[in-house]
Motif scaffolding. Structure first.
Motif, PDB file in Angstrom:
ATOM      1  N   ARG A   1      10.600  52.810 106.969  1.00 46.92           N
ATOM      2  CA  ARG A   1      10.346  53.667 105.807  1.00 46.92           C
ATOM      3  C   ARG A   1      10.566  52.928 104.489  1.00 46.92           C
ATOM      4  NH1 ARG A   1      11.174  59.429 107.368  1.00 46.92           N
ATOM      5  NH2 ARG A   1      10.858  59.417 109.608  1.00 46.92           N
ATOM      6  N   LEU A   2      11.329  51.843 104.535  1.00 48.47           N
ATOM      7  CA  LEU A   2      11.629  51.108 103.307  1.00 48.47           C
ATOM      8  C   LEU A   2      10.630  49.994 103.011  1.00 48.47           C
ATOM      9  CD1 LEU A   2      15.504  50.922 103.592  1.00 48.47           C
ATOM     10  CD2 LEU A   2      14.184  52.170 101.873  1.00 48.47           C
TER      11      LEU A   2
ATOM     12  N   ARG B   1       6.859  52.032  97.242  1.00 51.10           N
ATOM     13  CA  ARG B   1       7.742  53.015  96.633  1.00 51.10           C
ATOM     14  C   ARG B   1       6.939  54.175  96.095  1.00 51.10           C
ATOM     15  NH1 ARG B   1      11.985  49.122  93.403  1.00 51.10           N
ATOM     16  NH2 ARG B   1      12.647  48.005  95.241  1.00 51.10           N
TER      17      ARG B   1
ATOM     18  N   HIS C   1      10.771  55.629  97.304  1.00 51.29           N
ATOM     19  CA  HIS C   1      11.462  55.969  98.534  1.00 51.29           C
ATOM     20  C   HIS C   1      12.361  57.169  98.268  1.00 51.29           C
ATOM     21  CE1 HIS C   1      10.800  51.518  99.044  1.00 51.29           C
ATOM     22  NE2 HIS C   1      10.150  52.035 100.055  1.00 51.29           N
TER      23      HIS C   1
ATOM     24  N   LEU D   1      17.363  55.604 100.710  1.00 53.31           N
ATOM     25  CA  LEU D   1      17.924  54.437 100.026  1.00 53.31           C
ATOM     26  C   LEU D   1      19.441  54.414 100.119  1.00 53.31           C
ATOM     27  CD1 LEU D   1      15.715  54.287  96.821  1.00 53.31           C
ATOM     28  CD2 LEU D   1      15.819  52.593  98.645  1.00 53.31           C
TER      29      LEU D   1
ATOM     30  N   CYS E   1      16.543  46.999  97.573  1.00 54.22           N
ATOM     31  CA  CYS E   1      17.311  48.249  97.558  1.00 54.22           C
ATOM     32  C   CYS E   1      18.568  48.127  96.710  1.00 54.22           C
ATOM     33  CB  CYS E   1      17.718  48.637  98.982  1.00 54.22           C
ATOM     34  SG  CYS E   1      16.361  49.173 100.000  1.00 54.22           S
TER      35      CYS E   1
END
Length: 171
Positions: free
Chosen positions: A106-107, A111, A113, A118, A155
């Motif tokens: 998913r990361l 973006r 996110h 996160l 992140c």
């Protein structure tokens, strides 16, 4: 699976809110009365599912939890706690690897996110309690090491403690 995870989570959050005087997020943030969480039937259900499901079922289960990592609220905070708890209590490294895979999938997309996603990933890589950087799956191939380092940087998380863990043999 999505319905089961959502139902168990919502029922647990509702019970915890009616039983507790300080806000739920405040209790979990300060590792308050963990008895509320560890003795609850929800954690028993989640731990049984993660231990008993096959690889595909576990992947669907973990995705159902990750679907709940959204914006700042008790719901997101609870599911973040559940995912991190399942990571630290995992009996096999394959479970930890699958949890990481679900978050990482998913990361690595564009973006924005979800906030909860996160925060959960940053907590996983930053908090020494989880020993994330010492796991073998974070160092299994140079490409994987570089991917983790890149996602960690994007992140806002730390680089691996030991720079020798990231191979320079990519040339």
């Amino acid at each position: 699976m999505n319905s089961r995870v959502l139902y168990v989570g919502m029922q647990t959050i509702q019970q915890l809110q009616t039983k507790s005087s300080p806000p739920l997020a405040q209790q979990m943030a300060h590792n308050g009365p963990l008895e509320l969480y560890l003795m609850g039937s929800a954690m028993d259900i989640f731990q049984t599912l993660i231990a008993e499901l096959d690889t595909e079922g576990r992947y669907l289960f973990l995705n159902a939890i990750a679907n709940q990592l959204r914006y700042p609220n008790n719901h997101t905070h609870f599911f973040s706690f559940v995912l991190l708890y399942l990571f630290v209590e995992a009996s096999q490294e394959i479970i930890q690897e699958q949890i990481t895979r679900v978050l990482l999938e998913r990361l690595i997309v564009n973006r924005p996110h979800p906030w909860g996603l996160l925060i959960t990933f940053i907590e996983l890589i930053k908090n020494s309690r989880y020993n994330f950087w010492s796991r073998t799956f974070t160092r299994c191939a140079p490409e994987i090491e570089k991917l983790f380092e890149s996602v960690s940087r994007s992140c806002g998380g730390p680089k691996p403690v030991d720079d020798s863990m990231v191979s320079d043999n990519m040339h």
